[in-house]
Design a protein around this motif. Structure first.
Motif, PDB file in Angstrom:
ATOM      1  N   ALA A 137     -30.237 -20.921 -16.153  1.00 46.03           N
ATOM      2  CA  ALA A 137     -30.502 -22.123 -17.359  1.00 46.03           C
ATOM      3  C   ALA A 137     -31.503 -23.176 -16.984  1.00 46.03           C
ATOM      4  CB  ALA A 137     -28.784 -23.084 -17.245  1.00 46.03           C
ATOM      5  N   ASN A 138     -32.101 -22.971 -16.029  1.00 45.44           N
ATOM      6  CA  ASN A 138     -33.299 -24.340 -15.645  1.00 45.44           C
ATOM      7  C   ASN A 138     -34.698 -23.512 -15.431  1.00 45.44           C
ATOM      8  OD1 ASN A 138     -31.727 -27.195 -15.605  1.00 45.44           O
ATOM      9  ND2 ASN A 138     -30.368 -25.540 -14.673  1.00 45.44           N
ATOM     10  N   GLY A 139     -35.418 -24.244 -15.575  1.00 44.54           N
ATOM     11  CA  GLY A 139     -36.924 -23.742 -15.225  1.00 44.54           C
ATOM     12  C   GLY A 139     -37.265 -23.617 -13.882  1.00 44.54           C
ATOM     13  N   PRO A 140     -38.387 -23.163 -13.571  1.00 49.83           N
ATOM     14  CA  PRO A 140     -38.443 -22.424 -11.912  1.00 49.83           C
ATOM     15  C   PRO A 140     -38.636 -24.086 -10.986  1.00 49.83           C
ATOM     16  CG  PRO A 140     -40.028 -21.645 -13.679  1.00 49.83           C
ATOM     17  CD  PRO A 140     -39.415 -22.489 -14.508  1.00 49.83           C
ATOM     18  N   TRP A 141     -39.242 -24.854 -11.336  1.00 51.82           N
ATOM     19  CA  TRP A 141     -39.516 -26.007 -10.299  1.00 51.82           C
ATOM     20  C   TRP A 141     -38.112 -26.484 -10.183  1.00 51.82           C
ATOM     21  CZ3 TRP A 141     -41.497 -27.940  -6.434  1.00 51.82           C
ATOM     22  CH2 TRP A 141     -41.426 -29.346  -6.095  1.00 51.82           C
TER      23      TRP A 141
ATOM     24  N   MET B 142     -44.804 -43.909  -8.924  1.00 52.51           N
ATOM     25  CA  MET B 142     -43.655 -42.759  -9.296  1.00 52.51           C
ATOM     26  C   MET B 142     -43.677 -41.835  -8.251  1.00 52.51           C
ATOM     27  SD  MET B 142     -43.056 -40.515 -12.484  1.00 52.51           S
ATOM     28  CE  MET B 142     -42.782 -38.762 -12.220  1.00 52.51           C
ATOM     29  N   GLY B 143     -42.625 -41.566  -7.751  1.00 53.59           N
ATOM     30  CA  GLY B 143     -42.442 -40.532  -6.393  1.00 53.59           C
ATOM     31  C   GLY B 143     -42.854 -39.113  -6.820  1.00 53.59           C
ATOM     32  N   LEU B 144     -43.044 -38.183  -5.906  1.00 52.73           N
ATOM     33  CA  LEU B 144     -43.201 -36.934  -6.203  1.00 52.73           C
ATOM     34  C   LEU B 144     -42.143 -36.295  -6.986  1.00 52.73           C
ATOM     35  CD1 LEU B 144     -45.113 -34.535  -5.544  1.00 52.73           C
ATOM     36  CD2 LEU B 144     -43.505 -34.069  -3.557  1.00 52.73           C
TER      37      LEU B 144
ATOM     38  N   ASP C 161     -34.432 -35.049 -10.026  1.00 47.31           N
ATOM     39  CA  ASP C 161     -34.804 -34.057  -8.969  1.00 47.31           C
ATOM     40  C   ASP C 161     -34.422 -33.894  -7.789  1.00 47.31           C
ATOM     41  OD1 ASP C 161     -35.810 -32.679 -11.514  1.00 47.31           O
ATOM     42  OD2 ASP C 161     -38.120 -33.117 -10.938  1.00 47.31           O
ATOM     43  N   ALA C 162     -34.508 -35.543  -7.396  1.00 47.85           N
ATOM     44  CA  ALA C 162     -34.319 -35.760  -5.772  1.00 47.85           C
ATOM     45  C   ALA C 162     -32.750 -35.172  -5.715  1.00 47.85           C
ATOM     46  CB  ALA C 162     -34.610 -37.118  -5.738  1.00 47.85           C
TER      47      ALA C 162
ATOM     48  N   ASP D  77     -33.162 -26.581  -6.574  1.00 43.16           N
ATOM     49  CA  ASP D  77     -31.703 -26.416  -6.253  1.00 43.16           C
ATOM     50  C   ASP D  77     -31.394 -25.559  -5.243  1.00 43.16           C
ATOM     51  OD1 ASP D  77     -29.040 -26.544  -7.630  1.00 43.16           O
ATOM     52  OD2 ASP D  77     -29.443 -24.331  -7.395  1.00 43.16           O
ATOM     53  N   GLY D  78     -32.406 -24.358  -5.179  1.00 45.03           N
ATOM     54  CA  GLY D  78     -32.239 -23.591  -4.033  1.00 45.03           C
ATOM     55  C   GLY D  78     -32.451 -23.826  -2.721  1.00 45.03           C
ATOM     56  N   ILE D  79     -33.425 -24.813  -2.608  1.00 44.01           N
ATOM     57  CA  ILE D  79     -33.897 -25.247  -1.241  1.00 44.01           C
ATOM     58  C   ILE D  79     -32.736 -26.512  -0.851  1.00 44.01           C
ATOM     59  CG2 ILE D  79     -35.408 -27.009  -0.206  1.00 44.01           C
ATOM     60  CD1 ILE D  79     -36.482 -24.293  -0.577  1.00 44.01           C
ATOM     61  N   GLY D  80     -32.206 -27.065  -1.953  1.00 41.99           N
ATOM     62  CA  GLY D  80     -30.983 -28.221  -1.587  1.00 41.99           C
ATOM     63  C   GLY D  80     -29.749 -27.394  -1.213  1.00 41.99           C
ATOM     64  N   ASN D  81     -29.463 -26.407  -1.771  1.00 45.78           N
ATOM     65  CA  ASN D  81     -28.150 -25.709  -1.502  1.00 45.78           C
ATOM     66  C   ASN D  81     -28.531 -25.028   0.031  1.00 45.78           C
ATOM     67  OD1 ASN D  81     -25.841 -25.724  -3.602  1.00 45.78           O
ATOM     68  ND2 ASN D  81     -27.638 -25.767  -4.904  1.00 45.78           N
ATOM     69  N   ALA D  82     -29.582 -24.494   0.000  1.00 46.72           N
ATOM     70  CA  ALA D  82     -29.825 -23.663   1.288  1.00 46.72           C
ATOM     71  C   ALA D  82     -29.661 -24.624   2.390  1.00 46.72           C
ATOM     72  CB  ALA D  82     -31.105 -22.969   1.298  1.00 46.72           C
ATOM     73  N   VAL D  83     -30.286 -25.952   2.280  1.00 48.88           N
ATOM     74  CA  VAL D  83     -30.183 -26.825   3.490  1.00 48.88           C
ATOM     75  C   VAL D  83     -28.871 -27.294   3.582  1.00 48.88           C
ATOM     76  CG1 VAL D  83     -30.963 -29.225   3.949  1.00 48.88           C
ATOM     77  CG2 VAL D  83     -32.580 -27.659   3.059  1.00 48.88           C
ATOM     78  N   GLY D  84     -28.136 -27.603   2.465  1.00 50.80           N
ATOM     79  CA  GLY D  84     -26.492 -28.126   2.666  1.00 50.80           C
ATOM     80  C   GLY D  84     -25.957 -26.918   3.539  1.00 50.80           C
ATOM     81  N   TYR D  85     -26.249 -25.515   3.159  1.00 52.78           N
ATOM     82  CA  TYR D  85     -25.421 -24.663   3.861  1.00 52.78           C
ATOM     83  C   TYR D  85     -26.197 -24.231   5.341  1.00 52.78           C
ATOM     84  CZ  TYR D  85     -25.355 -19.521   5.193  1.00 52.78           C
ATOM     85  OH  TYR D  85     -24.919 -18.234   5.693  1.00 52.78           O
ATOM     86  N   GLY D  86     -27.114 -24.749   5.532  1.00 50.71           N
ATOM     87  CA  GLY D  86     -27.817 -24.483   6.720  1.00 50.71           C
ATOM     88  C   GLY D  86     -27.182 -25.694   7.672  1.00 50.71           C
TER      89      GLY D  86
END
Lengths: 248, 215
Positions: B125-129, B1-3, B8-9, B134-143
């Motif tokens: 509505a979601n847990g910290p992990w 199993m991956g990370l 999540d990916a 989600d934060g990282i994904g959206n920031a990368v998409g924006y960046g």
């Protein structure tokens, strides 16, 4: 059934708690980092003054200050006098570089007599007179350290800003713009004229040093106008001091 | 199993392309217009938002059960403003030169509606992990979009990339300028940023018709 977090009392307590936690956290961080930040600002002022008299680590095209570890030594080596001009009185003050130009401008508006700091430097047998000035750009403050000779011909300049637009007004702190000022005379026919940032001087290489103009930055009209106005109004205040140099 | 699990990916990969915050959700346009005249500023803004959005999403997620719904927007705003002030103060103390380069950009992060949008739509509505991803994904998409826009604006507007003259010297007339090329000053103005974003949206939708909304 309403949730516990919906009550007015809970909301009030939560808001109060959050303000206390965030306020304390930021106050603690700000007060513990203040000495380091102030020291960085003090070093930067010395670097700016040295830059305006050509003491720097510039490469071919970028503007680079003397490094932090060298700045104290270089400052005491090159800056021979720090003056405070107040009305007709000129006094020496070894901490004149710490005078806040913004506060002095406010004092002037309130009718008080303003302190004008001026730094005298010696390099390669030449005397430099460096004046710190401050004005308004498009979004916020712009400021500069202008190095002159005794005839008010610019020998070096460092421009900076608080929040001008990246790629446009913010380019006043780039080397190509600052270098254009070197050799420009602030006077014309013996009277103070200043230097205008011009869009129509047709001199992109800035070869003509007698026109009291430097080439403007495309798309940065208001910032350029702010820089012109700052030079005109602020450096004019040093004219009486330069006149005393002629009579001595 | 991956990370990461497949779900999540997707939190990282979706905002990168098919659910990009700028080109699909049309959020964060203000900063895309304001700071992309230089590639360096675009990169700096992208990295700063990455930090604020990653950490902010985790903080909001951890607080999600105790934030009163009546003042949740104010609470979110306080979290993002606090993080931005912390970044600003720490940079001024430990990386003063970098903080000078960033100038007003750090403060501008507070106005980025993508951040508030992710706090509201996901972290509450979601847990910290998962919120972190989600934060990282959206920031990368924006960046990525910011960097693309910054790349074309600086290249065509100033003839430079990260300050280096890549097309020659426009005053000395060397390189491409010797052939008669002129910098397009319009690229440095905000309206052209909007046009560049529009072209990216057009290319993205023409390559993936599923993104085209039906009338």
């Amino acid at each position: 059934m309403s949730k516990r977090t919906d009550s007015n009392l809970y909301t009030l307590l939560f808001a109060t708690g959050m303000v206390i936690v965030v306020g304390s956290l930021l106050a603690f961080l700000a007060s513990s980092l203040k000495p380091t930040i102030d020291e960085n600002k003090r070093i930067e002022k010395q670097q700016n003054i040295l830059y305006a008299m050509g003491v720097n680590e510039n490469d071919e095209s970028s503007a680079i200050f003397v490094s932090k570890d060298k700045v104290a030594g270089e400052f005491s080596k090159y800056i021979t006098k720090q003056l405070v001009i107040q009305g007709n009185k000129t006094t020496e003050d070894e901490n004149a570089y710490l005078i806040d130009v913004k506060k002095q401008q406010t004092a002037e508006k309130e009718g008080k007599e303003r302190k004008l700091p001026l730094f005298i430097g010696e390099k390669d047998g030449k005397t430099f007179y460096i004046a710190p000035i401050r004005g308004k750009g498009l979004w916020d403050a712009v400021w500069a350290y202008v190095g002159m000779d005794e005839n008010m011909v610019i020998q070096g300049a460092y421009f900076d800003h608080k929040g001008e637009t990246a790629g446009l007004g913010a380019n006043i702190k780039l080397r190509f713009f600052m270098d254009d000022f070197i050799g420009e005379n602030l006077k014309k026919d013996g009277n103070f004229k200043g230097i205008a940032i011009s869009k129509s001087n047709n001199d992109p290489k800035n070869i003509d040093k007698t026109d009291n103009e430097v080439d403007a930055i495309a798309g940065a009209t208001i910032t350029g106008d702010g820089v012109s106005a700052m030079i005109k109004s602020e450096l004019k205040k040093y004219v009486p001091y330069f006149k005393t140099l002629k009579t001595n | 199993m991956g990370l990461l699990s497949k779900k999540d990916a997707a939190l990282i990969t979706d905002p990168f392309a098919d659910n990009n915050p700028i080109t699909i959700q049309v959020l964060g346009i203000c900063s895309a217009l304001a700071i992309t005249a230089e590639l360096k500023a675009s990169i700096v803004m992208a990295v700063s938002v990455l930090f604020v959005m990653g950490v902010g999403n985790v903080v909001i997620s951890l607080m999600r059960n105790i934030i009163p719904s009546k003042i949740r927007i104010i609470a979110q705003l306080i979290v993002v403003a606090t993080l931005v002030i912390i970044v600003d103060l720490v940079l001024k103390a430990v990386a003063y030169d970098l903080s000078k380069t960033l100038g007003a950009f750090i403060g501008l992060i507070i106005t980025n509606c993508i951040i508030m949008g992710r706090f509201e739509a996901f972290a509450l509505a979601n847990g910290p992990w998962r919120s972190f991803l989600d934060g990282i994904g959206n920031a990368v998409g924006y960046g990525v979009i910011l960097i693309l826009v910054g790349f074309f604006r600086e290249l065509l507007g100033s003839g430079t990339l990260l300050g280096f003259k890549v097309l020659g010297d426009p005053i000395e007339k060397t390189g491409l300028y010797a052939l008669g090329y002129e910098n397009n000053g319009f690229m440095l103005l905000a309206p052209m940023a909007l046009i560049v974003v529009g072209i990216i949206i057009w290319i993205q939708r023409s390559r993936n018709e599923a993104l085209i909304e039906e009338n």
